[in-house]
Structure formats: C-alpha cells, structure tokens
Design a protein around this motif. Structure first.
Motif, PDB file in Angstrom:
ATOM      1  N   ASN A   1       0.302  -0.854  -5.831  1.00 13.41           N
ATOM      2  CA  ASN A   1      -0.016  -0.456  -4.788  1.00 13.41           C
ATOM      3  C   ASN A   1      -1.583  -0.896  -3.998  1.00 13.41           C
ATOM      4  O   ASN A   1      -1.856  -0.592  -3.168  1.00 13.41           O
ATOM      5  CB  ASN A   1       0.178   0.870  -4.290  1.00 13.41           C
ATOM      6  CG  ASN A   1      -0.974   1.649  -5.139  1.00 13.41           C
ATOM      7  OD1 ASN A   1      -1.720   1.213  -6.104  1.00 13.41           O
ATOM      8  ND2 ASN A   1      -1.113   2.990  -4.656  1.00 13.41           N
TER       9      ASN A   1
ATOM     10  N   LYS B   1       0.913  -1.197   0.040  1.00 13.41           N
ATOM     11  CA  LYS B   1      -0.020  -0.077  -0.066  1.00 13.41           C
ATOM     12  C   LYS B   1       0.879   1.378   0.087  1.00 13.41           C
ATOM     13  O   LYS B   1       0.333   2.365  -0.432  1.00 13.41           O
ATOM     14  CB  LYS B   1      -0.903   0.057   1.149  1.00 13.41           C
ATOM     15  CG  LYS B   1      -0.263  -0.160   2.561  1.00 13.41           C
ATOM     16  CD  LYS B   1      -1.373  -0.084   3.714  1.00 13.41           C
ATOM     17  CE  LYS B   1      -0.560  -0.445   5.137  1.00 13.41           C
ATOM     18  NZ  LYS B   1      -1.774  -0.792   5.791  1.00 13.41           N
ATOM     19  N   ASN B   2       2.038   1.082   0.534  1.00 13.36           N
ATOM     20  CA  ASN B   2       2.858   2.311   0.398  1.00 13.36           C
ATOM     21  C   ASN B   2       3.792   2.674  -0.577  1.00 13.36           C
ATOM     22  O   ASN B   2       4.474   3.355  -0.901  1.00 13.36           O
ATOM     23  CB  ASN B   2       3.878   2.382   1.755  1.00 13.36           C
ATOM     24  CG  ASN B   2       4.900   1.297   1.782  1.00 13.36           C
ATOM     25  OD1 ASN B   2       4.568   0.397   0.915  1.00 13.36           O
ATOM     26  ND2 ASN B   2       5.843   1.504   2.588  1.00 13.36           N
ATOM     27  N   VAL B   3       3.495   1.725  -1.690  1.00 19.82           N
ATOM     28  CA  VAL B   3       4.505   1.694  -2.994  1.00 19.82           C
ATOM     29  C   VAL B   3       4.614   3.154  -3.548  1.00 19.82           C
ATOM     30  O   VAL B   3       5.616   3.601  -4.191  1.00 19.82           O
ATOM     31  CB  VAL B   3       4.121   0.557  -3.781  1.00 19.82           C
ATOM     32  CG1 VAL B   3       4.811   0.949  -5.329  1.00 19.82           C
ATOM     33  CG2 VAL B   3       4.857  -0.741  -3.488  1.00 19.82           C
TER      34      VAL B   3
ATOM     35  N   ARG C   1      -5.426   3.866  -5.778  1.00 14.63           N
ATOM     36  CA  ARG C   1      -4.847   2.618  -6.072  1.00 14.63           C
ATOM     37  C   ARG C   1      -4.712   2.291  -7.370  1.00 14.63           C
ATOM     38  O   ARG C   1      -5.625   2.550  -8.042  1.00 14.63           O
ATOM     39  CB  ARG C   1      -5.776   1.496  -5.292  1.00 14.63           C
ATOM     40  CG  ARG C   1      -6.015   1.497  -3.708  1.00 14.63           C
ATOM     41  CD  ARG C   1      -4.827   1.273  -3.131  1.00 14.63           C
ATOM     42  NE  ARG C   1      -4.808   1.916  -2.035  1.00 14.63           N
ATOM     43  CZ  ARG C   1      -3.524   2.201  -1.260  1.00 14.63           C
ATOM     44  NH1 ARG C   1      -2.570   1.875  -1.562  1.00 14.63           N
ATOM     45  NH2 ARG C   1      -3.650   2.947   0.006  1.00 14.63           N
TER      46      ARG C   1
END
Ligand code: FMN
Length: 778
Positions: free
Chosen positions: A119, A89-91, A115
């Motif tokens: 991510n 999720k933090n990409v 999104r």
C-alpha cells in the motif's frame, strides 16, 4: 427492496454519478445496486457473480460498498499498470468501517499499521522493492525447495494410512505458514496464536465483522501488532540471522530513510499473513478444483510434467486473491467510464480471469490452456506479488507429492463454506478420502522417493503436453508421411482453427507440424517431409513413428490466423507449406468466402495433399498448380498485381519464396500480406559479436542488464518476470514484449516489415537492442 430504497434515496439526493455519465451511459443499474461481495453469489463464485457486469456494465458503482467495481481483464490490467493514477494506498484500509469501540481497543495497543509494500506509493515503494527483492529471485528460491518438500512429506506420512482427512488442518494451513516463517526468519514458536492473529487481520481488512465481532477482532489485531514489535526486537538482537525479515531489519539499519522503522513493523505483521494465507487458500482451491475435474486429476497422475501449468490454471480458475483495491489520485477513465479524483476501486481479478475477451472458453477448466499464466491472481506490474514463485513452488510440491502417493484421492461428500471477504477466497474445510489399502506405496516401496523437480518460475509452454496415439500412418507423397493422431485415452482432441500447428515430442525430439485435416472430428492430421539435410528431427519421426505408438503433443497454437472477413484471399503454398494452406482453403470454402490457391512444387509426385486439394477445391476452379518440372514457376508479381482491393495474401513455404513475396507486396497496405516460416535462421548467440544492453521495464519499474551471451527472454526470467515462450527461435511470436522506446535489432520471423518499422513489438527470445542501446519496454 433495500437496494431499490437506496437507489431511490440517491435519486432524491441528486445523482452521485453525474460526473461519470458519458457516452458509455450511466454506470449504475439495479444489478449494481444489489452487488454485495459479502454474501450470496459472490461468495460462492465471484467470477460467475460478475458475469453480467463483464457483459453489460464492466465498470460500475456499488452503493453498498462505496467502491467502483472493475470486472474485465484489460481494464483490471490497465489499473494495475498505473500505480500513480491508481494509487495502492487503500489496499489495507478496513473495507467495513470500524466501530468507535474497535478504534478505542486498537488505540489501547498503540496499533499503528501504516505503509507496507502493498500500500505504498511511488517513489518510496519502488526504491524499497528494489532494495529488498534479492531474496525472491528464482536462483535464491531454488534453495528452499528441499525444505518445502520435507515439510510436505512429514504431513502426508502422518495421514496417509488414515483414509480420510481434513486437508487444510492436516497440511495446507501449517506448511505454508512454516515455509513463510522460515523464509522470513521469524521464530516458529507461536504457530497456534499466529493462526488466530492472521484470521483477525484478514477479517479486519477485507471482511464484514459485526459490531460485536469488531471488538474481539480489534483485540486480536492489537495483540498481533504488539507481537510483531516483540519479534522485531528479538530479531534485531540476532545480527547474523537468516531470512528476509532479518535482511529487511539489516537494510533498515543501513538505509533507514528507505526501509523505515514504521515500514518494518507494519510489514512484519502484513507479511506473515500475505506469505501464507494466500498460499493456503490457493492450495485448498486447487485440490477442490482438481478433484472435482477428475480427468484433469488423472492426467496429472499419469503425467506429472503437467503440474506447473495445472497450478497456473487453478490460480486462474479459482485463485485465492479474488479482488484488490486502488484509489484514483486524479480524474481517470477506466473502460470508458470517467471517474473522479479519490474514487475507490475494487478490481476483481477473479472476474478478469474468466473474461472471454482474453481467455478462450474462459469458463472451462483446462490444464492444457497455453495462456493460463496470464491470470491476474498475482496482480500485475510494479506491485505484482513478490512471493508468487514461492506460492507456485509450494502448490507444485503439494500436488506432486499427493498425485504420486494418493492418486486414488477423492473429495468427500460435504457442504463448502467460505469466510465473507472481498478479497481472500478459499473453503473453510476440505475433507478428502481414499482407500488406504490401495495406496500404491504399499506395493512400490520406492514410490515415495520418485520425486519430480520443477524449476522455480512461470511454467514454460514446453511443459504443456498431452499423450496421443498414432492411429494411422501413410505415404502422403515422395518423402512425406501422413500421420493421424488420437488422444491416448480416447477423448476427442480439442478443436483448432485454420493455420494452427502442434508440436510433436518423441524422445528428445520436438518439432512443429501444421494441422492439415478437417477440424471438429477430435483427431489431428499432419504431414511430415523428410529433410535429410536437416537437424535430424523429421528423419527421426520417419524412422520411429509406428501405428499404435504413443507420443506427446503440445498445442494446438495458431500464429497464422485467417482474417475471415476479407473480400478475397490468395493462398500460396510452396512444397510442404501446403499443410496450413489447405486448412485455410477448407475453412474459407466452409464459410463461403472468396479464395484462390496457388500450390508450387518441384514435381507432381513430391506434392503432398495435391489430390485432396484438387478434389475438395478444384471444382470451383480456384486451384492453380505451379509444378517446376511441368508448368514452370509461379509469377508472384502477377499474382500480387491482380489482388483486389482489401484482399489478403497468406503464404507458407521456403524462405526464398517468402522473401520474394515480401518484396512484391512491399507497396500493399499494412496487413495485406501474412506468412509463416517453417525454419528459423541460426539464433545461437556469438558473444564476441553481440552487444550487452540495458532494458527499462516501465510497468514493473525494473532496470535490467542483458549480457552479450544472454537473451532478453533469459534476463527477464532471471529477474522473476513472467514471459510466456514457446519455440525460442523467433518463429512463434509467443515471447513478444511491447517496446516503448529504443532501436531494436529484430531477428524474428514473425513481424512484417512495417511492424518492424513501427517498432512497437519485439520477440524477446532472439531480438536485441541495436548497438548496445538502452530500450524501454512496457
Ligand atoms: N514441417 C513439415 O514437414 N510439415 C509441416 O506441416 C510443418 N509445419 C510447421 C509449422 C510451423 C509453425 C513450424 C515452425 C515448422 C513446421 N514444419 C513443418 C517444420 C518442422 O517443424 C521441422 O523444422 C522440419 O520437420 C525439419 O526438421 P529437421 O531439420 O529436424 O529434420
């Protein structure tokens, strides 16, 4: 120093790592405190900058970044393998926190990047990936090759007579951008603006802009966001449009809960960058690396079939994605270090790619490396780069066209600079030069047309071959020739270990032969038995090998390794099986280990290397000859019975001998008996007798069907999964996959009986699921 100060401040506030300190010690150190991915050594060479970490502290906390840094190959792969515990999720988070002003600017553009594919968490991610993956399958990508070739040629035509060019501007930036737009079906009318936009997105996400730069970058990112929205609206109007984004937009209409509106807008922006920036930078790194390793460049010019593996080695040695991010969703352990929930991870693939624990001589650039394809530059598992095969295709075509048309290309004198970024890496400029008067196509007008085509996908091990010359040929025994091979360009051949073999290729014939000379002298010795009742390969070599003749060679590979630490070794050879066995005896003698050799043969005259074996190993009384027409057959039961505790048996010879020994050693502890077969049984599939079966790939979240006339290896490759493979006969073990569940019909000659019972490994080239059962693989 500031880093001392920050450590001191942390100490005063209490240790932030107390929950992470366990038996492996404290994950903080002075080196960790100094780590800064935006300057100095990391910018010059991220793998080198983290050598200390790989050696001393493979998982550490970086106070400057607020991330846990992971530097070893296995740890990085383990993180990629579990997208639930290590969420992506933090990409696309901004690694440098945005200023208030920048946030305001972005708000003004209604910026709502959310999104995308990279991510998104499960289960949404896999549902979407499955719905959208068709366009990336190898057979679909084959159709794009011509377009890539055409674009590349036009650029080269434009500069080939100039003698000097900045390659990124002239070709490596724009071609991947055009290919990406074409693949996506996005109009090509804003190329120049897109360059500014994608740079801004990159700096915004992975860079370290100053507060002033942040405002400018935010305007560009905001405009990029709006542009992406406009393009989507335009594309929605063209209902029959071609390309992956058109397809995505249609899927959005068909299944809006899986392919959502927010996803389409975010993806449109992210994919334009992901699809071309990565390839541009990787290609620039590739030319820089190859031109500064001249002998590799020259080998490719002389033999373009080396290109696919050279591209892979460039991606390993100097890839464009050097680090990626994850965040823990619960307490986790990486490399023995305990991490709290919510910990942010920077997993540095460039460092894993040079980890000695996975790559032999990891620092060395070697286009003949047989596991280069294991690099982590494309990531691994459920989120592995979907476009990897497009990137590979472009890089291969760039290299193929340039080595053919400009073999005399060289790097110009220059200082290289790199944009500060945790994750994207490539030189800002790449000046190359050459003498146009020496362009080969001035004499050979057909040269520009002599194209070599490479199938889409990971390179097959078969393509990794070097040119050698036969420097000596002799009669070794009845029906056996001894052959000495040297590098065709006079360089020493690479070192090898006892038990290794090479593959000889002459015309269409390719066969494996064990190395039986002494290692370390830069030459290879092999012995070939003529088998008139065989498939014709050995006869071909007996009839066509000539002193001074050139041929190609793959390897060395070793699937028959010695456990040198064992207290005693029993080496058993049957007939031509002496070749790896004598090399093992040489090695054990050299290290002063305890060993005995049993050499079984039909008659003294037919026993190759017998005299050398006796001369080099006979004096210590450890050689036992079992000659059919003199002393009779060896008593394997007795040899096995006399094996001391923890002793090892290594055997190579005819199938019957190995099955006899397998039966005799059945009660010995696991790992006592090792063997190598020289011939496979018939592995051809008879679809009338085979079962189709289903496979679940847990790490990549895919489900596949393997048809009755297809191997598991083929099914994996067709689905775009990279599996190395070599012999395709169940002999070499290179196509091994990890079994998690399900009955396997093992048909290889690599696994021992206990390994089969354990059911953790299977050879994908020949083994299948039992009776059409479903199996789960890692
Ligand atoms: N055959 C040899 O004559 N000498 C060897 O040293 C030898 N080493 C081998 C090593 C491995 C790992 C394998 C799989 C096979 C080896 N063979 C060796 C067998 C040859 O590869 C080949 O099968 C043999 O020459 C018969 O080929 P043909 O049936 O086409 O005539």
């Amino acid at each position: 120093s500031p880093s001392d100060a920050s450590l001191r401040a942390q100490r005063e506030q209490g240790c932030p790592f107390s929950s992470a300190v366990n038996a492996k010690g404290c994950p903080a150190s002075e080196m960790a405190a100094q780590f800064d991915p935006f300057e100095g050594p990391y910018l010059v060479d991220p793998a080198e900058a983290l050598r200390w970490s790989r050696d001393q502290l493979p998982v550490f906390y970086s106070p400057k970044l607020g991330y846990w840094v992971v530097s070893r190959y296995d740890d990085i792969k383990a993180v990629f393998r579990d997208p639930i515990l290590f969420s992506p999720k933090n990409v696309l988070e901004k690694i440098t926190p945005p200023t208030k002003e920048a946030v305001e600017v972005l708000r003004g553009y209604d910026y709502a990047m959310d999104r995308t594919m990279v991510n998104e968490d499960e289960p949404a991610h896999m549902a979407r990936r499955r719905a959208l993956i068709d366009h990336f399958l190898p057979e679909r990508l084959e159709r794009q090759q011509e377009m890539v070739r055409q674009l590349t040629r036009e650029r080269i035509d434009a500069f080939i007579d100039s003698g000097r060019v900045e390659l990124i501007d002239a070709m490596l930036y724009e071609v991947p951008l055009l290919v990406a737009l074409h693949f996506l079906g996005v109009p090509e009318d804003e190329i120049a603006t897109l360059r500014t936009f994608s740079l801004a997105h990159s700096v915004n996400t992975w860079g370290k802009p100053t507060p002033e730069q942040q405002v400018q970058v935010a305007h560009d990112v905001g405009r990029f966001w709006q542009y992406a929205g406009e393009v989507i609206e335009k594309m929605r109007a063209e209902t029959a449009g071609d390309g992956w984004m058109h397809y995505t937009i249609r899927k959005n209409a068909e299944m809006p809960e899986i392919v959502t509106d927010s996803y389409v807008h975010s993806m449109m922006m992210a994919i334009i960058v992901a699809a071309h920036e990565t390839t541009s930078l990787a290609s620039a790194n590739m030319f820089k690396t190859l031109l500064s390793h001249r002998s590799a460049w020259e080998d490719i010019c002389a033999d373009p079939s080396l290109i696919p593996n050279a591209v892979e080695e460039c991606l390993r040695y100097a890839g464009s994605i050097v680090a990626w991010r994850r965040q823990t969703t619960g307490p986790a352990t990486v490399g023995g270090v305990d991490l709290p929930e919510g910990a942010k991870l920077l997993i540095v693939q460039a460092s894993g790619n040079q980890d000695e624990r996975h790559f032999e001589n990891a620092d060395r650039f070697d286009i003949y490396r047989d596991n280069a394809v294991d690099h982590l530059t494309f990531g691994y598992g459920a989120h592995q780069c979907m476009g990897k095969n497009i990137g590979r295709m472009e890089m291969r075509i760039f290299l193929e066209e340039m080595t053919r048309r400009l073999p005399h290309l060289r790097l110009a004198e220059q200082e290289f600079s790199y944009m500060p970024s945790t994750s994207f890496r490539g030189p800002d400029r790449l000046w190359v030069e050459w003498d146009p008067a020496l362009n080969p196509e001035r004499d050979d007008h057909a040269l520009a047309e002599k194209v070599r085509h490479f199938p889409v996908g990971a390179p097959a091990a078969k393509e990794i071959a070097r040119s050698v010359r036969v420097s000596a040929l002799r009669q070794e025994a009845e029906g056996v020739i001894g052959v000495t091979l040297e590098d065709a360009r006079g360089r020493p051949l690479p070192d090898w270990s006892a038990g290794a073999h090479i593959e000889l290729c002459l015309g269409d014939v390719e066969r494996k032969y064990s190395l039986c000379g002494r290692p370390g002298n830069g030459r290879y010795e092999i012995a070939i038995l003529r088998e008139d009742a065989g498939r014709g390969g050995s006869r071909h070599f007996h009839e066509h090998l000539r002193e001074g003749g050139e041929l190609r060679l793959r390897g060395p590979s070793n699937f028959f390794r010695l456990d040198e630490a064992a207290p005693h070794h029993v080496l058993i050879a049957g007939g031509i099986g002496i070749t790896p066995i004598i090399a093992m005896a040489d090695r054990l003698k050299a290290i002063g280990a305890d060993y005995e050799v049993h050499y079984c043969g039909r008659s003294r005259r037919a026993m190759a290397l017998r005299e050398r074996l006796q001369a080099d190993h006979g004096s210590s009384g450890c050689v036992h000859l079992h000659i059919g027409n003199e002393t009779g057959r060896a008593d394997f039961a007795q040899i096995v019975a006399e094996l001391p505790e923890d002793g090892r048996i290594y055997a190579c010879g005819p199938d019957r001998m190995i099955s006899d020994l397998e039966a005799q050693t059945a009660d010995l502890p696991d790992g006592s008996f090792h063997f190598e077969h020289f011939t496979a049984q018939n592995v051809a599939l008879d679809p009338d007798k085979e079962w189709a079966f289903e496979v679940e790939l847990v790490d990549s979240g895919l489900n596949l069907s393997v048809a009755a006339d297809e191997t598991l290896l083929d099914a994996l490759r067709n689905a775009g999964v990279d599996v190395p493979s070599d012999c395709c006969e169940g002999l070499c073990g290179s196509c091994e996959v990890t079994v998690l569940q399900g009955g396997v019909d093992h048909r290889d000659k690599v696994l021992t009986r206990s390994e089969r019972t354990e059911n953790r490994r299977m050879m994908s080239c020949c083994s299948r699921a039992k009776n059409g059962q479903r199996i789960k693989l890692a």
